[in-house]
Design a protein around this motif. Sequence first.
Motif, mmCIF file in Angstrom:
data_model
loop_
_atom_site.group_PDB
_atom_site.id
_atom_site.type_symbol
_atom_site.label_atom_id
_atom_site.label_comp_id
_atom_site.label_asym_id
_atom_site.label_seq_id
_atom_site.Cartn_x
_atom_site.Cartn_y
_atom_site.Cartn_z
ATOM 1 N N UNK A 54 0.917 -1.296 0.218
ATOM 2 C CA UNK A 54 0.041 0.054 -0.151
ATOM 3 C C UNK A 54 1.074 1.239 -0.150
ATOM 4 N N UNK A 55 1.113 1.809 -1.096
ATOM 5 C CA UNK A 55 1.965 2.929 -1.368
ATOM 6 C C UNK A 55 1.898 4.069 -0.239
ATOM 7 N N UNK A 56 0.359 4.355 -0.292
ATOM 8 C CA UNK A 56 -0.147 5.475 0.590
ATOM 9 C C UNK A 56 0.235 5.257 2.064
ATOM 10 N N UNK A 57 0.132 4.069 2.612
ATOM 11 C CA UNK A 57 0.455 3.635 3.830
ATOM 12 C C UNK A 57 1.935 3.868 4.099
ATOM 13 N N UNK A 58 2.682 3.407 3.182
ATOM 14 C CA UNK A 58 4.004 3.452 3.322
ATOM 15 C C UNK A 58 4.648 4.879 3.585
ATOM 16 N N UNK A 59 3.961 5.850 2.598
ATOM 17 C CA UNK A 59 4.325 7.029 2.404
ATOM 18 C C UNK A 59 4.130 7.582 3.672
ATOM 19 N N UNK A 60 2.945 7.520 4.375
ATOM 20 C CA UNK A 60 2.594 7.957 5.726
ATOM 21 C C UNK A 60 3.476 7.760 6.808
ATOM 22 N N UNK A 61 3.637 6.459 6.761
ATOM 23 C CA UNK A 61 4.621 5.781 7.762
ATOM 24 C C UNK A 61 6.008 6.274 7.737
ATOM 25 N N UNK A 62 6.689 6.451 6.720
ATOM 26 C CA UNK A 62 7.856 7.126 6.619
ATOM 27 C C UNK A 62 7.880 8.368 7.019
ATOM 28 N N UNK A 63 6.883 9.229 6.675
ATOM 29 C CA UNK A 63 6.906 10.625 6.668
ATOM 30 C C UNK A 63 6.921 10.823 8.376
ATOM 31 N N UNK A 64 5.962 9.900 9.019
ATOM 32 C CA UNK A 64 6.201 9.956 10.759
ATOM 33 C C UNK A 64 7.609 9.759 11.125
ATOM 34 N N UNK A 65 7.963 8.511 10.336
ATOM 35 C CA UNK A 65 9.280 7.927 11.317
ATOM 36 C C UNK A 65 10.592 8.817 10.727
ATOM 37 N N UNK A 66 10.580 9.244 9.803
ATOM 38 C CA UNK A 66 11.676 10.118 9.131
ATOM 39 C C UNK A 66 13.043 9.337 9.642
ATOM 40 N N UNK A 67 13.033 8.165 8.970
ATOM 41 C CA UNK A 67 14.355 7.360 9.164
ATOM 42 C C UNK A 67 15.309 7.991 8.027
ATOM 43 N N UNK A 68 16.951 7.293 8.467
ATOM 44 C CA UNK A 68 17.922 7.795 7.688
ATOM 45 C C UNK A 68 18.164 6.501 6.652
ATOM 46 N N UNK A 69 17.655 5.498 7.005
ATOM 47 C CA UNK A 69 17.853 4.205 6.403
ATOM 48 C C UNK A 69 16.733 3.486 6.222
ATOM 49 N N UNK A 70 16.196 2.973 5.201
ATOM 50 C CA UNK A 70 15.026 2.090 5.035
ATOM 51 C C UNK A 70 15.387 0.720 4.765
ATOM 52 N N UNK A 71 15.137 -0.421 5.413
ATOM 53 C CA UNK A 71 15.596 -1.887 5.022
ATOM 54 C C UNK A 71 14.195 -2.617 4.982
ATOM 55 N N UNK A 72 13.973 -3.047 3.669
ATOM 56 C CA UNK A 72 12.834 -3.770 3.319
ATOM 57 C C UNK A 72 13.010 -5.182 3.521
ATOM 58 N N UNK A 73 12.688 -5.891 4.678
ATOM 59 C CA UNK A 73 12.908 -7.101 4.880
ATOM 60 C C UNK A 73 11.588 -8.093 4.635
ATOM 61 N N UNK A 74 10.453 -7.225 4.335
ATOM 62 C CA UNK A 74 9.123 -7.883 4.178
ATOM 63 C C UNK A 74 9.269 -8.812 3.053
#
Length: 84
Positions: A54-74
């Motif tokens: 769900x691209x919109x859910x991912x975008x919302x979550x990343x906007x809240x978390x503001x990480x430096x690195x994203x690791x997709x282990x899904x």
Amino acid sequence: MTIEGESSKRVPSSGARWFVTGAGGQLGRAVLALASAHGIRAQGVSHAELDVADPEAVERMLERARPDVVLNCAAFTAVDRCES
């Protein structure tokens, strides 16, 4: 932390914030444990918390978390269903 490969490189970990998807799975749990062991601040989310399809859910979550690195282990591990 050192990453093995063609040439070993030193990866700066102080202050970096990691965001790990698939944190409920085998790889995601291992990544979170590794991050913790190296003093890296990591936030993990499971499929129940974030549907990576769900691209919109991912975008919302990343906007809240503001990480430096994203690791997709899904991962989708139902092999028989993957092949059909």
